[in-house]
Motif scaffolding. Sequence first.
Motif, PDB file in Angstrom:
ATOM      1  N   MET A   1      31.158  47.666  35.259  1.00 18.69           N
ATOM      2  CA  MET A   1      32.116  47.660  36.397  1.00 18.69           C
ATOM      3  C   MET A   1      32.854  46.160  36.500  1.00 18.69           C
ATOM      4  N   PRO A   2      33.965  45.901  35.961  1.00 15.26           N
ATOM      5  CA  PRO A   2      34.691  44.639  36.252  1.00 15.26           C
ATOM      6  C   PRO A   2      34.884  44.199  37.470  1.00 15.26           C
ATOM      7  N   LYS A   3      34.069  43.407  38.033  1.00 17.77           N
ATOM      8  CA  LYS A   3      34.304  42.664  39.364  1.00 17.77           C
ATOM      9  C   LYS A   3      34.356  41.314  39.268  1.00 17.77           C
ATOM     10  N   ILE A   4      35.415  40.775  39.877  1.00 13.74           N
ATOM     11  CA  ILE A   4      35.938  39.433  39.832  1.00 13.74           C
ATOM     12  C   ILE A   4      35.330  38.727  41.200  1.00 13.74           C
ATOM     13  N   PRO A   5      35.048  37.294  41.213  1.00 12.37           N
ATOM     14  CA  PRO A   5      34.447  36.620  42.288  1.00 12.37           C
ATOM     15  C   PRO A   5      35.223  36.835  43.675  1.00 12.37           C
ATOM     16  N   ASP A   6      36.840  37.379  43.663  1.00 13.51           N
ATOM     17  CA  ASP A   6      37.560  37.388  44.840  1.00 13.51           C
ATOM     18  C   ASP A   6      37.243  38.740  45.473  1.00 13.51           C
ATOM     19  N   CYS A   7      36.598  39.459  44.718  1.00 12.29           N
ATOM     20  CA  CYS A   7      36.287  40.952  45.254  1.00 12.29           C
ATOM     21  C   CYS A   7      35.523  40.638  46.591  1.00 12.29           C
ATOM     22  N   ASN A   8      34.691  39.896  46.327  1.00 13.35           N
ATOM     23  CA  ASN A   8      33.554  39.760  47.737  1.00 13.35           C
ATOM     24  C   ASN A   8      34.481  39.137  49.004  1.00 13.35           C
ATOM     25  N   HIS A   9      35.631  38.690  48.905  1.00 14.80           N
ATOM     26  CA  HIS A   9      36.286  38.178  50.117  1.00 14.80           C
ATOM     27  C   HIS A   9      37.680  38.834  50.059  1.00 14.80           C
ATOM     28  N   CYS A  10      37.814  40.091  49.719  1.00 14.91           N
ATOM     29  CA  CYS A  10      38.900  40.772  49.693  1.00 14.91           C
ATOM     30  C   CYS A  10      38.877  41.953  50.833  1.00 14.91           C
ATOM     31  N   PRO A  17      28.187  49.403  46.061  1.00 15.37           N
ATOM     32  CA  PRO A  17      27.570  49.273  44.232  1.00 15.37           C
ATOM     33  C   PRO A  17      28.154  50.136  43.461  1.00 15.37           C
ATOM     34  N   HIS A  18      28.849  51.193  43.829  1.00 10.26           N
ATOM     35  CA  HIS A  18      29.481  52.191  42.794  1.00 10.26           C
ATOM     36  C   HIS A  18      30.961  51.865  42.660  1.00 10.26           C
ATOM     37  N   ILE A  19      31.689  51.637  44.026  1.00  7.34           N
ATOM     38  CA  ILE A  19      33.133  51.536  43.859  1.00  7.34           C
ATOM     39  C   ILE A  19      33.525  50.139  44.263  1.00  7.34           C
ATOM     40  N   VAL A  20      34.253  49.390  43.482  1.00 12.07           N
ATOM     41  CA  VAL A  20      34.715  48.181  43.583  1.00 12.07           C
ATOM     42  C   VAL A  20      35.541  48.045  44.775  1.00 12.07           C
ATOM     43  N   CYS A  21      36.636  48.881  44.950  1.00 11.05           N
ATOM     44  CA  CYS A  21      37.635  48.676  46.093  1.00 11.05           C
ATOM     45  C   CYS A  21      38.462  50.157  46.077  1.00 11.05           C
ATOM     46  N   GLY A  30      40.598  41.830  33.580  1.00  7.16           N
ATOM     47  CA  GLY A  30      41.116  40.179  33.420  1.00  7.16           C
ATOM     48  C   GLY A  30      40.304  39.513  34.683  1.00  7.16           C
ATOM     49  N   ASP A  31      40.797  38.352  34.832  1.00 11.10           N
ATOM     50  CA  ASP A  31      40.036  37.423  35.932  1.00 11.10           C
ATOM     51  C   ASP A  31      41.038  37.439  37.362  1.00 11.10           C
ATOM     52  N   SER A  32      41.839  38.244  37.397  1.00 11.49           N
ATOM     53  CA  SER A  32      42.469  38.149  38.556  1.00 11.49           C
ATOM     54  C   SER A  32      42.916  39.527  39.015  1.00 11.49           C
ATOM     55  N   CYS A  33      43.372  39.442  40.392  1.00 11.58           N
ATOM     56  CA  CYS A  33      43.834  41.095  40.937  1.00 11.58           C
ATOM     57  C   CYS A  33      45.215  40.612  41.767  1.00 11.58           C
ATOM     58  N   LEU A  34      46.145  41.469  41.341  1.00  9.14           N
ATOM     59  CA  LEU A  34      47.327  41.216  41.886  1.00  9.14           C
ATOM     60  C   LEU A  34      47.426  41.841  43.183  1.00  9.14           C
ATOM     61  N   ASP A  35      46.449  42.874  43.550  1.00 13.79           N
ATOM     62  CA  ASP A  35      46.374  43.291  44.765  1.00 13.79           C
ATOM     63  C   ASP A  35      45.389  42.570  45.913  1.00 13.79           C
ATOM     64  N   PHE A  36      44.854  41.513  45.579  1.00 16.31           N
ATOM     65  CA  PHE A  36      43.907  40.719  46.312  1.00 16.31           C
ATOM     66  C   PHE A  36      44.717  40.499  47.738  1.00 16.31           C
ATOM     67  N   ARG A  37      43.812  40.703  48.672  1.00 18.57           N
ATOM     68  CA  ARG A  37      44.207  40.369  50.041  1.00 18.57           C
ATOM     69  C   ARG A  37      43.008  39.635  50.882  1.00 18.57           C
ATOM     70  N   GLU A  38      43.293  38.509  51.148  1.00 21.45           N
ATOM     71  CA  GLU A  38      42.082  37.660  51.882  1.00 21.45           C
ATOM     72  C   GLU A  38      41.628  38.359  53.205  1.00 21.45           C
ATOM     73  N   ASP A  39      40.348  38.648  53.273  1.00 22.19           N
ATOM     74  CA  ASP A  39      39.666  39.494  54.281  1.00 22.19           C
ATOM     75  C   ASP A  39      39.393  38.324  55.330  1.00 22.19           C
ATOM     76  N   PRO A  40      40.060  38.297  56.474  1.00 23.94           N
ATOM     77  CA  PRO A  40      40.038  37.147  57.570  1.00 23.94           C
ATOM     78  C   PRO A  40      38.431  37.252  58.107  1.00 23.94           C
TER      79      PRO A  40
END
Length: 118
Positions: A1-10, A17-21, A30-40
């Motif tokens: 499952m391709p997970k990028i570092p930003d996923c942890n803060h999205c 563990p079974h679904i990324v988002c 790839g190494d970026s996500c156009l739908d990334f939203r910073e979780d405050p």
Amino acid sequence: MPKIPDCNHCLLSAHDPHIVCAVHPEGVEGDSCLDFREDPNTSVEELWLPQGASYYNGELILQPRQHWTQQQQLELLDWHPLFTGRCPQCGAEYERDYTSRVHWDCPNPECGWLDDTV
């Protein structure tokens, strides 16, 4: 499952563990996500940034200490052998191996000019 570092803060992260988002259940390509939203509500580890340094591609780069004014830096273009190819004291010509040269001491042994700009 391709997970990028930003996923942890999205904001959209499932933290499962079974679904990324919610938008990309199987991850992104790839190494970026156009739908990334910073979780405050997540705490992002603050990177240490000393004065006179910056991060470049995740690596801390210390900037050289600038002891020259902007005017002095511009004048350097007129006389330094890196830019002129000649000794500022006697005019002796340097070999054209600029990419490998670190010190610009005069090639003429009788001159004795030493580069103290480094």
